[in-house]
Design a protein around this motif. Structure first.
Motif, PDB file in Angstrom:
ATOM      1  N   GLU A  29      38.308  37.573  43.108  1.00 58.31           N
ATOM      2  CA  GLU A  29      39.761  37.619  43.207  1.00 58.31           C
ATOM      3  C   GLU A  29      40.324  36.197  43.184  1.00 58.31           C
ATOM      4  O   GLU A  29      39.649  35.245  43.577  1.00 58.31           O
ATOM      5  N   THR A  50      39.504  38.532  38.140  1.00 58.87           N
ATOM      6  CA  THR A  50      40.674  39.406  38.086  1.00 58.87           C
ATOM      7  C   THR A  50      41.936  38.571  38.266  1.00 58.87           C
ATOM      8  O   THR A  50      41.859  37.410  38.677  1.00 58.87           O
ATOM      9  N   GLN A  54      46.537  42.810  38.510  1.00 58.09           N
ATOM     10  CA  GLN A  54      45.604  43.923  38.409  1.00 58.09           C
ATOM     11  C   GLN A  54      45.429  44.547  39.792  1.00 58.09           C
ATOM     12  O   GLN A  54      45.304  43.831  40.787  1.00 58.09           O
ATOM     13  N   ILE A  59      39.262  47.941  38.770  1.00 62.44           N
ATOM     14  CA  ILE A  59      38.760  46.980  37.794  1.00 62.44           C
ATOM     15  C   ILE A  59      37.587  47.618  37.061  1.00 62.44           C
ATOM     16  O   ILE A  59      36.840  48.396  37.641  1.00 62.44           O
TER      17      ILE A  59
ATOM     18  N   ASN B 294      45.709  45.722  33.921  1.00 61.90           N
ATOM     19  CA  ASN B 294      45.853  46.704  35.006  1.00 61.90           C
ATOM     20  C   ASN B 294      45.976  48.109  34.417  1.00 61.90           C
ATOM     21  O   ASN B 294      47.033  48.473  33.905  1.00 61.90           O
TER      22      ASN B 294
END
Lengths: 300, 431
Positions: A29, A50, A54, A59, B294
């Protein structure tokens, strides 16, 4: 076949030896990538798996993640099952012994903080719950400080040649962080006791730190998108038990909080949630500066 | 080969330990001590944050896939075939049974065995009250330099869909190319070695040597190898919103007396067999799009696979002698097929998908058996549309409609309504 393998291993050996120079870090992260940069400076090369937009629960184990994990010397993740949907498969297929979960090259931040909302009953009927407790630990700067201590220690273990460098950077960071925390505590004093509605149960640590009172969530159950029926219930509840604002993370869709904000006549606040979640959240200091400012604007 | 691998693993281990054993400066020791003290203080201040461990923690991850289906077909599935692409009776092709039915339900048990190996069993429960071992394998987790070795029974790494379990497919059934060329999915008792390149772009190369027990191979009693595969996959990102993977694979088998039944030119049901070599090339590509990476609100997935098969050897017509016309003659066939599908999630939990299937009859030469066995010159095809609802990661309900022209002269209108749910351990899914 044999020739092919020898050729492959030669390439692999060359790549391996070229790699010993800088420590390759795979950060799950953005907040851990930012912390790694504070502690590791130019001795580490960081890949962030990521981004702030998101949903960290959703993920996928995409090919680029496998390629990066294969070359990593250190994998830094939140843990507490936040990455359970993708990290195990990435690590298993990485062909990289150094970063497997029982090795020093694997670091789980959540192991070094006291977790909140640890469930006593594990039942999926309650939605997407994490058996180890709420994994969104990065919303409290005290947790960042604890993780920094443990991560600095880990860096000196796996890269002892640069131990002095890491420790110097750690001391510098810890001092600046301590000062910043005192400043945030002072600035955020007006927030103490404020009732808030949250989109997802992602702010337990932030609430604990600032003394915010979570009265409702937009998600009917953790990980379940808001429904109109549930939003109506929350609105009804707010008539009896008013809240100061409705808070969501940068990756959450804005429609549910906009709907509620308009009807309950309270501000909708989007907080960066992690580094990169807003223009001002360029690093860890910016993340908390911006978070505190955005919350303060809502109670003014 | 194994010795070579072990040497490499050992060399890597030595390299690693020599780094770790380097003496640290006294100055560093002092700083380390400081950090340790800080840690100690921290630990004393906060109660233990480690979740309680018990003997039960060592239990393997158990997951159960529950699946059921309602099927409505305009034609009798008993005479389902893919015209011009005969497969052995054991290969499960076609839309399955009509009416309500249990679909493939699976029990999976997976765990790290020790610091060196990971293993698992996937036991598949079929609607006719039979069960089979779908996968039972061990794989290394402690090799370095990108190597991994897997052994046991497992789905081959060829293509894109092949290594995935059917409950993660986006449609209720397998593409026609998979049914015609791999008997739905190619799984074997084999050894696999994979190597992941140390590059920014994902590059994976793999090879398998196995028994070749499943179609397009045939089970046999003998030493040595009955099937071999080679595959390479390349993948990466294009910006934060796009990711992709593409690959090329080759499956070689040497079937002996692989049976197939067709209606011969005289109109009799003839049992025949093929012995020889079978080479199947698979080209696969998948592209996924999600805004900002996402996928929660909207996402799109496009995938396509092309297969080309060359088989040569001998075909024995009327191999069981039922017609008294047994005759063996040279055989050579080059056939191909593809599918392309797109799945779009247009709002949370809801997806729609389109799939188009087509097979090319190619060139088939039965030699002297041309007088007995038919050449259809027919290109089977199928189009499908699906919509599914996924209220959580653990449950999915799907409706699929297909127009299936696998049989020459027959258009089968198919409807599937199915559920697929998983309970137990939260599995991590591959790309």
């Amino acid at each position: 076949m044999k020739k092919f393998l020898i050729a492959l291993s030669t390439i692999a050996a060359l790549a391996f030896s070229a790699h010993v120079a800088a420590l390759d870090v795979f950060a799950c992260e953005p907040e851990w990538a930012a912390l790694m940069l504070e502690l590791g400076g130019d001795r580490v090369s960081i890949y962030t798996a990521t981004n702030a937009f998101q949903d960290p629960h959703q993920i996928q184990a995409k090919p680029s993640l496998l390629a990066k994990a294969r070359r990593a010397d250190l994998v830094v993740c939140t843990g507490s099952e936040l990455e359970i949907g993708w990290l195990p498969v990435v690590l298993r297929q990485s062909g990289n012994d150094a970063v497997q979960p029982d090795k020093p090259g694997y670091f789980e931040a959540a192991n070094y903080v006291q977790k909140l909302e640890v469930p006593t009953v594990l039942d999926r009927a309650a939605g997407d719950i994490h058996p180890g407790g709420n994994p969104h630990i990065q919303t409290d700067p005290h947790n960042i400080a604890r993780v920094a201590t443990a991560l600095a220690q880990r860096l000196t273990e796996i890269d002892p040649a640069n131990a002095a460098y890491y420790q110097a950077r750690y001391r510098d960071f810890a001092a600046r962080w301590e000062a910043a925390m005192q400043r945030w505590d002072k600035e955020a004093a007006p927030l103490r006791g404020a009732a808030i509605v949250v989109h997802h149960k992602a702010f337990a640590y932030l609430e604990n730190w600032l003394g915010l009172k979570e009265v409702a969530q937009l998600e009917p159950k953790p990980g379940v998108e808001p429904t109109s029926a549930h939003l109506a219930e929350v609105l009804d509840q707010l008539q009896r038990q008013p809240a100061k604002m409705v808070v969501r993370a940068a990756y959450n869709d804005d429609r549910a909080s906009a709907w509620l904000a308009e009807r309950a006549k309270i501000p909708a606040v989007v907080v960066p949630f992690t580094v990169g979640g807003s223009d001002k959240a360029k690093d860890l200091f910016g993340l908390f500066d911006d978070t505190v400012q955005r919350l303060l604007e809502a109670v003014r | 080969m194994f010795r070579h691998l072990l040497c490499m693993a050992a060399a890597a281990a030595v390299a690693g330990s020599s780094l770790a054993a380097e003496p640290a400066a006294t100055d560093t020791d002092q700083r380390l001590q400081n950090v340790e003290q800080r840690l100690e203080r921290l630990e004393n201040a906060a109660p233990s944050a480690v979740p309680p461990a018990s003997a039960g923690s060592f239990n393997p991850a158990v997951s159960l896939i529950l699946s059921g289906i309602y099927t409505d077909l305009s034609h009798d599935p008993a005479d389902y075939r893919i015209t011009g692409f005969p497969v052995p009776s054991a290969a499960e092709i076609g839309p399955g049974r009509r009416g309500f039915s249990l679909a493939e339900s699976e029990l999976g048990v997976y765990a790290n065995i020790d610091p060196y190996f990971y293993g698992g069993l996937n036991y598949s429960l079929h609607p006719d009250d039979t069960a089979s071992v779908e996968e039972a394998f061990i794989q290394t987790i402690a090799l370095s330099n990108g190597f991994a070795v897997k052994a046991g029974r497992f789905f081959s790494g060829i293509g894109y869909l092949n290594s995935q379990h059917s409950h993660v497919w986006d449609f209720a059934d397998a593409p026609l190319v998979y049914q015609a060329f791999l008997g739905t999915q190619f799984g074997d008792d084999a050894v696999q070695i994979k190597w992941l390149a140390p590059t920014d772009t994902f590059l994976e190369i793999g090879a398998e040597l196995g028994r070749g027990r499943a179609y397009p191979g045939s089970d046999r009693d003998g030493n040595g190898v009955g099937a071999g595969t080679l595959f390479a996959h390349l993948g990466g990102d294009a910006g934060v919103s796009n990711s992709w993977r593409a690959g090329l694979s080759l499956l070689n088998t040497s079937p002996q007396d692989r049976e197939f039944s067709v209606t011969d030119l005289a109109g009799n049901d003839a049992t025949n067999s093929f012995s020889g070599h079978s080479h199947t090339w698979v080209a696969d590509a998948v592209w996924k799009y999600a805004p900002n990476g996402n996928p929660v609100y909207t996402n799109f997935k496009l995938q396509a696979e092309y297969m080309r098969r060359h088989e040569d050897g001998d075909v024995t017509y009327d191999s069981d002698g039922a017609l008294g016309l047994t005759n063996t003659a040279p055989f050579d066939a080059k056939q191909s097929g593809w599918y392309v599908q797109g799945v779009y999630q247009f709002m949370p939990y809801w997806r729609i998908g389109l799939r188009s299937d087509r097979l090319d009859h190619g060139t088939v030469d039965y030699g002297a058996n041309d007088a007995n066995l038919p050449l259809y010159g027919y290109n089977p095809s199928r189009n499908s549309v699906m919509a599914d609802y996924t209220p959580s990661e653990f449950s999915r309900i799907r409706l699929q409609l297909s127009q299936d022209k696998a049989r020459r002269g027959v258009t089968d209108r198919e409807l599937f309504l199915q559920y697929q749910m998983s309970l137990g351990a939260h599995g991590a899914h591959a790309y």
